[in-house]
Design an enzyme around this catalytic site. Structure first.
Site, PDB file in Angstrom:
ATOM      1  N   LYS A 102       0.998  -1.122   0.177  1.00 11.07           N
ATOM      2  CA  LYS A 102      -0.714   0.248   0.210  1.00 11.07           C
ATOM      3  C   LYS A 102       0.422   1.244  -0.475  1.00 11.07           C
ATOM      4  O   LYS A 102       0.575   2.247  -1.020  1.00 11.07           O
ATOM      5  CB  LYS A 102      -1.117  -0.141   1.567  1.00 11.07           C
ATOM      6  N   GLN A 104      -5.013  -1.561   9.212  1.00  9.37           N
ATOM      7  CA  GLN A 104      -4.436  -3.231   9.024  1.00  9.37           C
ATOM      8  C   GLN A 104      -4.717  -3.975   9.541  1.00  9.37           C
ATOM      9  O   GLN A 104      -4.414  -4.248  10.667  1.00  9.37           O
ATOM     10  CB  GLN A 104      -2.775  -3.422   8.726  1.00  9.37           C
ATOM     11  N   ASP A 139     -10.857   2.291   3.633  1.00 11.88           N
ATOM     12  CA  ASP A 139     -11.732   0.397   3.592  1.00 11.88           C
ATOM     13  C   ASP A 139     -12.752   1.116   3.525  1.00 11.88           C
ATOM     14  O   ASP A 139     -12.848  -0.478   3.105  1.00 11.88           O
ATOM     15  CB  ASP A 139     -10.665   0.392   5.147  1.00 11.88           C
TER      16      ASP A 139
END
Ligand code: NAP
Length: 288
Positions: free
Chosen positions: A53, A97, A120
């Site tokens: 990422k 994460q 997200d």
């Protein structure tokens, strides 16, 4: 003869489009998108995902900040960092994460991310907005699948679409998106309690497979001309490779592909589109 839906190449095209937009922002003296990622502990898989990422951000010219915590970090300390980033006007998007260590509530952490920075798309507010068809951040994998279908001009209006799997990150959201007004597919969701998955699949014009069961979908379960998006990625032993493993999708590719009009490979299908969707969401957060 089937056509491969090349997610790797499509994602590269999208990354170059994003990079061009970011160059334009710099030239106009506008602040460029900035993604913050929180990584807790040092799980190998999570390290790799976050590293990808950050690298993707660099490639398109975004700013990125990686915040690391030891696996023993308290929930309170993590939530304090989330609050700090929520209030930081120089950061557009925040991802934490997953998975998190057992003593930290993932739900609580996600609910504490500002919905305006939740690139997200996991926050209940954003899930609700997606369900209601309102502008929002759609989570990366379903957003990537829709973009892939769109860029390959796969007809969706009225199409019989069967989604295999009903998880909160893939099956459920993609089934909602595809049935939305404007996309207009007729969607069936099948799962581990479905009585006859084959019967549903044989009617499908489009199959989205997201179960994590390698080679589950066989040639006798699909009709001629079907379009298949294979989301599954399971590591299987492959002594012939350097790593000793390779990724395998939920579709028995070798035998199913000849019956398809279009099919995604694994790897190189949905995975790269998932990565690029996070960048698109971060750009959107910045523009807003
Ligand atoms: P998950 O949370 O484990 O959900 C799996 C779903 O599949 C569940 O709804 C389950 O049904 C259903 N299922 C499992 N076995 C089944 C069977 N034999 N028959 C019918 N349904 C079955 O998995 P996920 O997070 O959605 O991920 C699915 C796969 O996609 C995994 O291989 C994952 O690695 C991959 N993935 C790839 C990407 C990417 O970017 N390429 C992104 C996310 C996930 P129940 O609900 O009834 O248990």
């Amino acid at each position: 003869m089937y056509q491969l839906i090349d997610g790797k190449q499509t994602a590269a095209v999208i990354r170059s489009e994003i990079a061009a937009t970011v160059r334009g922002m710099r030239e106009r003296g506008v602040r460029v998108p900035h993604l913050a990622a929180i990584l807790v502990g040092n799980d190998g898989g999570s390290e790799t995902y976050v590293a990808h990422k950050v690298r993707d951000c660099e490639e398109v010219g975004f700013m990125s900040t990686l915040i690391r915590f030891d696996a023993s970090v308290s929930e309170e300390k993590l939530l304090a960092k989330v609050a700090e980033i929520n209030a930081d006007h120089n950061i557009d998007g925040l991802i934490v994460q997953l998975p998190l260590p057992g003593h930290i509530s993932e739900d609580k952490v996600i609910e504490n991310i500002s919905p305006l920075k939740d690139v997200d798309g996991f926050h209940p507010v954003n899930l609700g907005r997606m369900t209601a068809g309102l502008p929002t951040f759609v989570s990366a994998t379903p957003a990537g699948i829709v973009e892939l279908l769109r860029r390959y001009n796969i007809p969706l209006k009225g199409a019989e679409c069967v989604v295999v799997g009903r998880s909160n990150i893939v099956g459920r959201p993609i089934s909602i998106l595809l049935s939305q007004k404007g996309i207009d597919a007729t969607v069936t969701v099948v799962h581990s309690r479905t009585r006859d998955i084959g019967a549903a699949l044989r009617r499908a014009d489009i199959i989205i497979a997201a179960i994590g069961s390698p080679g589950f979908i066989r040639a006798d379960m699909v009709k001629e001309g079907v379009v298949i998006i294979d989301v599954g990625t399971t590591r299987v032993d492959a002594p012939e490779t350097k790593a000793g493993w390779r990724l395998k999708g939920d579709v028995d590719f070798e035998n199913v592909a000849p019956k398809c009009s279009y099919i995604t490979p694994v790897p190189g299908g949905v995975g790269p589109m998932t990565r690029v969707s996070l960048l698109l969401n971060t750009l959107k957060a910045c523009k807003r």
